[in-house]
Every structure is written in structure tokens, then in C-alpha cells.
Write an enzyme that holds these catalytic residues in place. Structure first.
Site, PDB file in Angstrom:
ATOM      1  CB  CYS A   7      60.427  41.985 102.345  1.00 40.57           C
ATOM      2  SG  CYS A   7      58.784  41.650 103.046  1.00 40.57           S
ATOM      3  CG  ASP A 134      55.854  40.318  94.001  1.00 44.40           C
ATOM      4  OD1 ASP A 134      56.861  40.136  93.289  1.00 44.40           O
ATOM      5  OD2 ASP A 134      55.690  39.756  95.100  1.00 44.40           O
TER       6      ASP A 134
END
Length: 226
Positions: A7, A134
Site C-alpha cells: 500500500c 489495523d
């Protein structure tokens, strides 16, 4: 299915390096508050250089649904990653042509906030196609490199949660080439997501770190199948 996602891609060169290393997904960040922000025009250039088999994921943080849909369409995204505080009803307004990756920032291994939100998504008319867990960092929306309690997310705890049992889970939060294998073995996710853990500076990927991360993740994910 998203297995290994790199990412915060900001250049064609970094995207190519990620794919050549074996990643099957790249993330493009459209959150203007991020150090890894890319304009839709730049993202379009990056996407046009990639094979159709590579999943292109757009990261959005509290954008309007019209902006999400417009960027997703113009850039050619396959997935929309909702990384902000979007309400459950937001999902049903996202283009049905795009997959949705919904992010949950967990302060502990307690899954009640996730299952409660997924139930609300179901009532609102659309479930995410996968979820990403996360770390929590106050005032930040991912990409901090902070290792949090999500490293101890245990997949076997999901078995009593119907909405989560069949939901693909990606693990993020402080992952690096050194710890991704252990994190996968401990947590048994379907995939992993990394940004800062493979960078030489924010938004600039280190090709060698990317290679090492992908190799370690691939090995650990394959071991889970045995």
C-alpha cells in the site's frame, strides 16, 4: 482475493517492483492528509501500467460517496478501501462494480466492534467483501508503522462469530519483513497489507524490503494451507 498488498504506492516504478516481487495487490492513497497521497491523474498512470491480474485498491478516508465512485471509475480501481469513519449505510452507495475492503482499527483483540458494525452493514444492504484490521494511532488513518494489538488477532476466535467466519481478513499494523511470517502464523489471516514497513522514506518503497516482505509472507501463507 487479496493476499499480499503493498500500500501507499506513489510511482510506476514502485508498483512494478511490488508486482515483480510477487504482490497481488497495490494500494493507492487518495487521502490528502497522507504522506502517500496520489492524485487521481497520477494513480491512473500507475494503474494503466499494470496487468489486469493485479488488484488495484483505492484508499479513501471520509470522502463523499460521489468522490469515491468517481475516482474509482476514472482510475480503474478494482477495490475501494474504506479507511475512515464511514457509516455502514455508506457501503450500499459504493458502485456495485467495485469490491469493498472495510478497515477496523482495533485497540485490543476484542472483536465486538467489528461484529456490531458488520451486522449494521448487513442491515443497510451491503457487506464488505473483505476486512482489514489495523493498529490504533490517535489522529492517524494507517501507514504509521506502529505495531499494535492486531498482531495478536486470533483467527480461531472468529469461529463463534457467524458474520466473521467466512469473511476474508487482511492483517496490517507495523508489519515488516522481519515479523510478517510470525504475524501470519499467529493470526492466520487470508492476507497482509504493508506500507511503511517496506519503505526507505514515506511513499518511497525499498525494492529489497518489498522482495523480502513478499517472500516471507508467501511462505507463511502457504504454510497455513498445509
Amino acid at each position: 482475493m487479496l493476499r499480499i498488498k503493498i500500500c501507499g504506492i506513489t510511482s510506476t516504478a514502485d508498483a512494478r517492483a511490488a508486482v515483480e516481487a510477487g504482490a497481488d495487490a497495490i494500494g493507492l492513497n487518495f487521502y490528502r492528509g497522507s504522506k502517500r497521497y496520489v492524485t487521481p491523474e497520477k494513480a491512473q498512470d500507475i494503474v494503466s501500467d499494470l496487468a489486469a491480474s493485479v488488484a488495484k485498491v483505492g484508499v479513501f478516508v471520509n470522502s463523499s460517496v460521489s468522490e469515491v465512485n468517481q475516482i474509482a471509475q476514472s482510475v480503474g480501481l478494482d477495490w475501494v478501501q474504506l479507511h475512515g469513519d464511514e457509516p455502514p449505510e455508506f457501503l450500499s452507495q459504493v458502485s456495485s462494480e467495485k469490491h469493498i475492503l472495510r478497515v477496523y482499527r482495533l485497540e485490543s483483540s476484542e472483536l465486538t466492534p467489528v461484529t456490531t458494525d458488520l451486522a449494521a452493514c448487513q442491515v443497510s444492504g451491503r457487506m464488505p467483501d473483505a476486512i482489514l484490521v489495523d493498529s490504533v494511532v490517535p489522529g492517524e488513518y494507517g501507514g504509521t508503522g506502529k505495531k499494535g494489538s492486531v498482531i495478536h488477532f486470533k483467527r480461531d476466535r472468529i469461529r463463534s462469530q457467524d458474520l466473521l467466519f467466512s469473511m476474508p481478513v487482511l492483517l496490517a499494523g507495523g508489519l515488516t519483513p522481519e515479523n510478517v511470517g510470525e504475524a501470519i502464523r499467529d493470526s492466520c489471516p487470508e492476507g497482509v497489507d504493508v506500507a511503511s514497513g517496506v519503505e526507505s522514506s514515506p511513499g518511497v518503497k525499498d525494492p529489497e524490503l518489498v522482495k523480502r516482505f513478499v517472500a516471507e509472507a508467501q511462505y507463511a501463507l502457504e504454510q497455513l494451507k498445509r
